[in-house]
Design an enzyme around this catalytic site. Structure first.
Site, mmCIF file in Angstrom:
data_model
loop_
_atom_site.group_PDB
_atom_site.id
_atom_site.type_symbol
_atom_site.label_atom_id
_atom_site.label_comp_id
_atom_site.label_asym_id
_atom_site.label_seq_id
_atom_site.Cartn_x
_atom_site.Cartn_y
_atom_site.Cartn_z
ATOM 1 N N HIS A 99 16.349 -11.750 2.644
ATOM 2 C CA HIS A 99 15.502 -10.628 2.233
ATOM 3 C C HIS A 99 16.172 -9.316 2.646
ATOM 4 C CE1 HIS A 99 12.193 -7.752 2.126
ATOM 5 N NE2 HIS A 99 11.714 -8.520 1.172
ATOM 6 N N GLU B 71 15.485 -8.534 -5.990
ATOM 7 C CA GLU B 71 14.663 -7.439 -5.476
ATOM 8 C C GLU B 71 15.561 -6.233 -5.215
ATOM 9 O OE1 GLU B 71 10.986 -9.048 -3.366
ATOM 10 O OE2 GLU B 71 12.600 -9.532 -2.008
ATOM 11 N N GLY C 63 8.848 -1.852 -1.263
ATOM 12 C CA GLY C 63 8.017 -1.044 -0.376
ATOM 13 C C GLY C 63 8.032 0.438 -0.740
ATOM 14 N N SER D 188 7.865 -3.582 -5.527
ATOM 15 C CA SER D 188 6.781 -2.741 -6.058
ATOM 16 C C SER D 188 6.107 -3.322 -7.293
ATOM 17 C CB SER D 188 7.278 -1.321 -6.356
ATOM 18 O OG SER D 188 7.648 -0.674 -5.158
HETATM 19 P P1 13P Z 1 6.566 -4.757 -2.278
HETATM 20 O O1 13P Z 1 5.958 -5.520 -3.399
HETATM 21 O O2 13P Z 1 5.573 -4.260 -1.275
HETATM 22 O O3 13P Z 1 7.511 -3.693 -2.747
HETATM 23 O O4 13P Z 1 7.466 -5.825 -1.427
HETATM 24 C C1 13P Z 1 8.259 -6.722 -2.114
HETATM 25 C C2 13P Z 1 8.959 -7.628 -1.191
HETATM 26 O O5 13P Z 1 9.636 -7.228 -0.262
HETATM 27 C C3 13P Z 1 8.819 -9.082 -1.423
HETATM 28 O O6 13P Z 1 9.700 -9.767 -0.596
#
Ligand code: 13P
Length: 256
Positions: A98, A170, A176, A216
Site C-alpha cells: 500500500h 491506487e 485520501g 478517493s
Molecule cells: P480513500 O478511498 O480514502 O482515498 O483511500 C483509498 C485507499 O487507500 C485504499 O487502500
C-alpha cells in the site's frame, strides 16, 4: 477475465477492535441478501481487530485481510506479524505494498517481493497495491513506475499464482485526497498497462488476476471506474467506513 465484482475496504488505523466488530456485524447483516458467487466483499482491519472480525465474518461473503505481513514465520522482528499468526486467525487476504507502507514507512520493492512470495506460499490471497506518486505522474513516468512495481513484486512467481493475486491500482496522489480524483480515462490507460504486464509475464493466466481501482472512490464516481473494461472491483477507504453508506454503495453497484 473474471466477471465477479470485488468491493472492499482498507480500514487503515481508524477503527478499534470494538468499532471493527460492530462494523463487520452491521455490514454482514446489511449485505446478507447479495449473491457471494457474483460479489466478493472484503474488509481489511488493523491487526488487533482481525481476530474478532474473522470470527464474526462469514468468509464466503466477507473475506478478512491483514494490512501487512512479515515474510518470516518467526524471528527477532519486534513489531512485526508473521504468516503463521495470520493463518491461525483464518485471514484470507494479505494486502501488500500500500502507498502508505511504501511512502510513509519506507517499504522497498525487495521487502514487497519477499512478502508477496511468502504470503502466496502460506496460502493467502495477495492484494498487491501499485501506483505512481504525483511527481512520477508529472514526469510522465507513471507506466514505467507501474511496470517496475509489478516486475519487482512478482519476480520469480509462477503463473499458478494468478488465481490468488489481486492487484489494486491506487494513484498515490488520489489516495485520501480532497478533490484529487483520477479521470476514468487516465485510470483506464494505467489498467491497460497493468494487464499488459501481467499477460507478458504469465500469458493467458494474466487475464485471471482481478484488477481493482482505489483512491478517493465514492458514491458519485464508483460507477465510472467500474465501467472501465479491465476493472473488476474497487478498493475503498473513507467512503466505506460507515457500514450503512458502504452497504448502499455495494447494493447500487451489485444491482447494476
Ligand atoms: P480513500 O478511498 O480514502 O482515498 O483511500 C483509498 C485507499 O487507500 C485504499 O487502500
Amino acid at each position: 477475465m473474471t466477471s465477479k465484482l470485488y468491493l472492499g475496504t482498507n480500514l487503515k488505523m481508524y477503527k478499534t477492535n470494538r468499532d471493527t466488530a460492530e462494523y463487520i456485524s452491521l455490514l454482514s447483516a446489511l449485505t446478507g441478501d447479495l449473491d457471494p458467487d457474483r460479489l466478493q466483499l472484503f474488509v481489511i482491519p488493523s491487526f488487533p481487530a482481525i481476530a474478532d472480525a474473522s470470527r464474526l465474518a462469514d468468509h464466503r461473503r466477507i473475506q478478512i485481510g491483514a494490512q501487512n505481513m512479515h515474510w518470516a514465520e518467526a524471528g527477532p522482528f519486534t513489531g512485526e506479524v508473521s504468516p503463521l499468526m495470520l493463518r491461525e486467525l483464518s485471514v484470507d487476504i494479505v494486502e501488500l505494498g500500500h502507498s502508505e507502507r511504501r511512502h510513509v514507512f519506507g517499504e522497498t520493492e525487495e521487502m514487497i517481493r519477499l512478502k508477496t512470495d511468502s504470503a502466496l506460499r502460506h496460502g493467502f490471497t495477495v492484494l498487491l497495491c501499485v501506483g505512481e506518486t504525483a511527481g512520477e505522474k508529472e514526469a510522465g513516468r507513471m507506466d514505467e513506475v507501474l511496470r517496475g512495481q509489478l516486475a519487482a513484486a512478482l519476480d520469480g512467481l509462477s503463473p499458478e499464482c494468478a488465481d490468488r493475486l489481486w492487484i489494486a491500482y491506487e494513484p498515490v496522489w488520489a489516495i485520501g485526497a480532497h478533490g484529487q480524483q483520477a479521470e476514468p480515462g487516465y485510470a483506464g490507460c494505467r489498467f491497460r498497462e497493468i494487464r499488459g504486464a501481467l499477460l507478458r509475464l504469465w500469458g493467458r493466466r494474466g487475464e485471471e488476476v482481478p484488477l481493482l481501482f482505489g483512491g478517493s472512490v465514492n458514491a458519485e464516481n464508483a460507477e465510472s471506474y467500474l465501467q472501465l473494461s479491465e476493472v473488476n472491483g474497487l478498493f475503498i477507504g473513507r467512503s466505506a467506513w460507515d457500514a450503512f453508506r458502504f452497504s448502499e454503495l455495494i447494493h447500487s453497484l451489485a444491482e447494476r
